[in-house]
Design a protein around this motif. Sequence first.
Motif, PDB file in Angstrom:
ATOM      1  N   ASN A   1     -59.345 -34.915  -9.636  1.00  0.00           N
ATOM      2  CA  ASN A   1     -57.631 -35.193 -10.423  1.00  0.00           C
ATOM      3  C   ASN A   1     -56.844 -35.187  -9.407  1.00  0.00           C
ATOM      4  OD1 ASN A   1     -59.249 -36.334 -12.440  1.00  0.00           O
ATOM      5  ND2 ASN A   1     -59.253 -34.482 -13.917  1.00  0.00           N
ATOM      6  N   LYS A   2     -56.690 -34.392  -8.506  1.00  0.00           N
ATOM      7  CA  LYS A   2     -55.803 -33.884  -8.146  1.00  0.00           C
ATOM      8  C   LYS A   2     -55.239 -34.911  -6.709  1.00  0.00           C
ATOM      9  CE  LYS A   2     -54.736 -29.430  -9.533  1.00  0.00           C
ATOM     10  NZ  LYS A   2     -53.572 -29.589 -10.270  1.00  0.00           N
ATOM     11  N   ILE A   3     -56.568 -34.999  -6.410  1.00  0.00           N
ATOM     12  CA  ILE A   3     -57.102 -36.137  -5.634  1.00  0.00           C
ATOM     13  C   ILE A   3     -56.628 -37.817  -5.816  1.00  0.00           C
ATOM     14  CG2 ILE A   3     -58.742 -37.422  -3.305  1.00  0.00           C
ATOM     15  CD1 ILE A   3     -60.323 -35.256  -3.208  1.00  0.00           C
ATOM     16  N   GLU A   4     -56.620 -38.041  -6.808  1.00  0.00           N
ATOM     17  CA  GLU A   4     -55.936 -39.184  -6.884  1.00  0.00           C
ATOM     18  C   GLU A   4     -54.801 -39.283  -7.454  1.00  0.00           C
ATOM     19  OE1 GLU A   4     -56.833 -42.337 -11.138  1.00  0.00           O
ATOM     20  OE2 GLU A   4     -58.192 -40.580 -10.540  1.00  0.00           O
ATOM     21  N   THR A   5     -55.067 -38.055  -7.362  1.00  0.00           N
ATOM     22  CA  THR A   5     -52.826 -38.266  -8.319  1.00  0.00           C
ATOM     23  C   THR A   5     -51.980 -38.043  -6.628  1.00  0.00           C
ATOM     24  OG1 THR A   5     -53.406 -36.667  -9.870  1.00  0.00           O
ATOM     25  CG2 THR A   5     -51.294 -36.768  -9.101  1.00  0.00           C
ATOM     26  N   ALA A   6     -52.646 -37.187  -5.506  1.00  0.00           N
ATOM     27  CA  ALA A   6     -52.295 -37.470  -4.491  1.00  0.00           C
ATOM     28  C   ALA A   6     -52.311 -39.002  -3.924  1.00  0.00           C
ATOM     29  CB  ALA A   6     -52.860 -36.084  -3.494  1.00  0.00           C
ATOM     30  N   ASP A   7     -52.853 -39.826  -4.069  1.00  0.00           N
ATOM     31  CA  ASP A   7     -53.147 -40.982  -4.048  1.00  0.00           C
ATOM     32  C   ASP A   7     -54.138 -40.930  -2.332  1.00  0.00           C
ATOM     33  OD1 ASP A   7     -53.166 -43.881  -3.720  1.00  0.00           O
ATOM     34  OD2 ASP A   7     -51.672 -43.914  -2.570  1.00  0.00           O
ATOM     35  N   LEU A   8     -54.905 -39.592  -2.114  1.00  0.00           N
ATOM     36  CA  LEU A   8     -55.486 -39.366  -0.848  1.00  0.00           C
ATOM     37  C   LEU A   8     -57.018 -39.991  -0.533  1.00  0.00           C
ATOM     38  CD1 LEU A   8     -54.596 -35.507  -0.952  1.00  0.00           C
ATOM     39  CD2 LEU A   8     -54.011 -36.770   0.657  1.00  0.00           C
ATOM     40  N   ASP A   9     -57.456 -40.726   0.461  1.00  0.00           N
ATOM     41  CA  ASP A   9     -58.122 -41.600   0.874  1.00  0.00           C
ATOM     42  C   ASP A   9     -59.572 -40.326   1.076  1.00  0.00           C
ATOM     43  OD1 ASP A   9     -60.022 -43.704   0.801  1.00  0.00           O
ATOM     44  OD2 ASP A   9     -59.741 -43.596   3.010  1.00  0.00           O
ATOM     45  N   VAL A  10     -59.766 -39.598  -0.008  1.00  0.00           N
ATOM     46  CA  VAL A  10     -61.374 -38.541   0.695  1.00  0.00           C
ATOM     47  C   VAL A  10     -62.132 -38.976  -0.951  1.00  0.00           C
ATOM     48  CG1 VAL A  10     -61.286 -36.319   0.624  1.00  0.00           C
ATOM     49  CG2 VAL A  10     -59.543 -36.635   1.705  1.00  0.00           C
ATOM     50  N   LYS A  11     -63.546 -39.205  -0.628  1.00  0.00           N
ATOM     51  CA  LYS A  11     -64.800 -39.062  -1.470  1.00  0.00           C
ATOM     52  C   LYS A  11     -65.437 -37.664  -1.743  1.00  0.00           C
ATOM     53  CE  LYS A  11     -69.240 -41.542  -2.165  1.00  0.00           C
ATOM     54  NZ  LYS A  11     -69.859 -42.340  -1.515  1.00  0.00           N
ATOM     55  N   LEU A  12     -65.035 -36.971  -2.379  1.00  0.00           N
ATOM     56  CA  LEU A  12     -65.776 -35.337  -2.555  1.00  0.00           C
ATOM     57  C   LEU A  12     -66.440 -35.790  -3.466  1.00  0.00           C
ATOM     58  CD1 LEU A  12     -64.639 -32.631  -2.093  1.00  0.00           C
ATOM     59  CD2 LEU A  12     -63.453 -32.237  -3.945  1.00  0.00           C
ATOM     60  N   THR A  13     -67.653 -35.273  -2.988  1.00  0.00           N
ATOM     61  CA  THR A  13     -68.987 -35.007  -2.811  1.00  0.00           C
ATOM     62  C   THR A  13     -69.785 -34.134  -3.256  1.00  0.00           C
ATOM     63  OG1 THR A  13     -70.574 -35.119  -1.001  1.00  0.00           O
ATOM     64  CG2 THR A  13     -69.674 -37.312  -2.192  1.00  0.00           C
ATOM     65  N   LEU A  14     -70.411 -33.682  -4.198  1.00  0.00           N
ATOM     66  CA  LEU A  14     -71.155 -32.491  -4.403  1.00  0.00           C
ATOM     67  C   LEU A  14     -72.082 -31.874  -3.013  1.00  0.00           C
ATOM     68  CD1 LEU A  14     -72.944 -32.518  -7.845  1.00  0.00           C
ATOM     69  CD2 LEU A  14     -70.595 -31.548  -7.711  1.00  0.00           C
ATOM     70  N   THR A  15     -72.204 -33.143  -2.614  1.00  0.00           N
ATOM     71  CA  THR A  15     -72.966 -32.782  -0.791  1.00  0.00           C
ATOM     72  C   THR A  15     -71.798 -32.006   0.015  1.00  0.00           C
ATOM     73  OG1 THR A  15     -74.379 -34.117  -1.063  1.00  0.00           O
ATOM     74  CG2 THR A  15     -73.921 -33.702   0.662  1.00  0.00           C
ATOM     75  N   VAL A  16     -70.431 -32.768   0.254  1.00  0.00           N
ATOM     76  CA  VAL A  16     -69.527 -32.079   0.720  1.00  0.00           C
ATOM     77  C   VAL A  16     -69.138 -30.528   0.434  1.00  0.00           C
ATOM     78  CG1 VAL A  16     -67.319 -31.836   0.926  1.00  0.00           C
ATOM     79  CG2 VAL A  16     -68.234 -33.803   1.169  1.00  0.00           C
ATOM     80  N   LEU A  17     -69.137 -29.894  -0.486  1.00  0.00           N
ATOM     81  CA  LEU A  17     -68.804 -28.826  -1.749  1.00  0.00           C
ATOM     82  C   LEU A  17     -70.014 -27.862  -1.254  1.00  0.00           C
ATOM     83  CD1 LEU A  17     -67.148 -29.517  -5.286  1.00  0.00           C
ATOM     84  CD2 LEU A  17     -66.333 -29.453  -3.162  1.00  0.00           C
ATOM     85  N   ILE A  18     -71.437 -28.327  -1.613  1.00  0.00           N
ATOM     86  CA  ILE A  18     -72.579 -27.314  -1.076  1.00  0.00           C
ATOM     87  C   ILE A  18     -72.587 -27.450   0.059  1.00  0.00           C
ATOM     88  CG2 ILE A  18     -74.531 -27.434  -0.485  1.00  0.00           C
ATOM     89  CD1 ILE A  18     -74.779 -28.659  -3.474  1.00  0.00           C
ATOM     90  N   ALA A  19     -71.750 -27.909   1.516  1.00  0.00           N
ATOM     91  CA  ALA A  19     -71.692 -27.915   2.593  1.00  0.00           C
ATOM     92  C   ALA A  19     -70.744 -27.135   3.486  1.00  0.00           C
ATOM     93  CB  ALA A  19     -71.076 -29.375   3.326  1.00  0.00           C
ATOM     94  N   ARG A  20     -69.777 -26.759   2.370  1.00  0.00           N
ATOM     95  CA  ARG A  20     -68.884 -25.658   3.058  1.00  0.00           C
ATOM     96  C   ARG A  20     -69.518 -24.821   2.155  1.00  0.00           C
ATOM     97  NH1 ARG A  20     -64.694 -23.644   4.975  1.00  0.00           N
ATOM     98  NH2 ARG A  20     -63.155 -22.329   3.873  1.00  0.00           N
ATOM     99  N   ALA A  21     -70.004 -24.421   0.784  1.00  0.00           N
ATOM    100  CA  ALA A  21     -70.838 -23.140   0.875  1.00  0.00           C
ATOM    101  C   ALA A  21     -71.216 -22.698   1.717  1.00  0.00           C
ATOM    102  CB  ALA A  21     -71.233 -23.205  -0.721  1.00  0.00           C
ATOM    103  N   THR A  22     -72.369 -24.102   2.278  1.00  0.00           N
ATOM    104  CA  THR A  22     -73.440 -23.327   3.608  1.00  0.00           C
ATOM    105  C   THR A  22     -72.277 -22.597   4.231  1.00  0.00           C
ATOM    106  OG1 THR A  22     -74.807 -25.091   2.362  1.00  0.00           O
ATOM    107  CG2 THR A  22     -75.187 -24.353   4.537  1.00  0.00           C
ATOM    108  N   VAL A  23     -71.399 -23.450   4.922  1.00  0.00           N
ATOM    109  CA  VAL A  23     -70.125 -22.969   6.036  1.00  0.00           C
ATOM    110  C   VAL A  23     -69.786 -21.321   5.844  1.00  0.00           C
ATOM    111  CG1 VAL A  23     -68.285 -23.138   7.139  1.00  0.00           C
ATOM    112  CG2 VAL A  23     -69.853 -24.792   6.578  1.00  0.00           C
ATOM    113  N   LEU A  24     -69.881 -21.467   4.896  1.00  0.00           N
ATOM    114  CA  LEU A  24     -69.498 -19.500   4.378  1.00  0.00           C
ATOM    115  C   LEU A  24     -70.466 -18.455   4.014  1.00  0.00           C
ATOM    116  CD1 LEU A  24     -66.687 -20.494   1.564  1.00  0.00           C
ATOM    117  CD2 LEU A  24     -66.314 -20.269   3.980  1.00  0.00           C
TER     118      LEU A  24
END
Length: 414
Positions: A231-254
Amino acid sequence: MSETIVMPKLGMTMTEGTIVEWYKEVGEPVNEGESVLMISSEKLNQDVEAPITGILLAKNANVDDQLEVGATIAIIGEEGEVPVTNEAKADQPSASREEAANPSANLVKTEQNKVKGSRIFITPLARKMVKENNLDKDLIKGTGGNGRITKRDIQRVLASGYDYQAESQVAAALAVPAPAANYESIGEGLNPMRKAIARNMRRSLGQTAQLTLHRKANADSLIDFQKVLRNKIETADLDVKLTLTVLIARATVLALQDLKKMNSHYQDGQLTEFDEVHLGIATSLDDGLLVPVVKDAHQKTIGALAKEIKEISTKARNGQASGDLLTGSTFTITNLGASGIEYFTPILNTPETGILGVGAFQDELILDEEGKVKSVKKIPLSLTFDHQIADGALAAEFLSTLVNYIENPYLLVL
């Protein structure tokens, strides 16, 4: 002066390449940087460019021929020039008249140079221990890969002296040698990519002690977090495709930064733990699998991570991934959730210590804090690790840390 075009090494595991297409014929002019031919490596197709401007004097291979990395493919020079390869130049006689007149003296000189110039492989830690203990590394026989001297060799010398080498040699002579693994013969008859996959997988299983742990994570909070960010991405009109894989990747990095031993390589008897996280993302193709790498993933925001994962995966599927994009990973993620697979046992992308498999979401009924039944979504995780490097307790701790980030997703932005 002629220049050779050699088979380039496009990836860490590449040993040979196949000629796919010639763009130039012998006698045709070429410009520096112009594509001369296309090769197929273990993982991708790539053009090979001319190192100089000149005439294509000779071709050393035809379409579908396979050449080892470093082998001469073609020669470029001036028109009318007799092509001379680097190998031929190295074979030209360079001995002095005195040496030619006295062959025995030349033999002695050669043998002396051989002894003096023999190369000794030694790990950085072992080199430091040699210096600190005033040891002579020439008297130490390395037991690591390529005869490399390792920390264990130094410890044995300090405990038993140089003579321990003789005992080791006697024991080795009496032992029945195990047959050497011939990975080069694996995958014969397959296309280059399948052959590379076959070799790499067999090599991985042959050189490591692989064990897989499985665990589920409650994904409800992660899914809600994804909706908020979208919702924040859409409101800001950003070209970002946020998948759950991306969030799991971020969790893995941490999680890898918290437990750095899982963010490591074990190669040639040397364990290297990394502060930087270079995350491999297994990407399925029609005829195989590639693992493009997000370099310095620990320095990237969720948005930057989303953009780069999309970009490198697209390049891999379109055959545009360079050798640099396919090497250097310190840990890999492979996701089979889209195929409906729950748990599996991914094979290590050696020399990495761990690889995370992500499965398809599962709906489960649980009792909440008030004792009421409710439905939750669980995500199955499969962690394969090298038991030589990590025990089950460390691997379990890594999974617990990862699950904590998934179930408390706002930690991903702190």
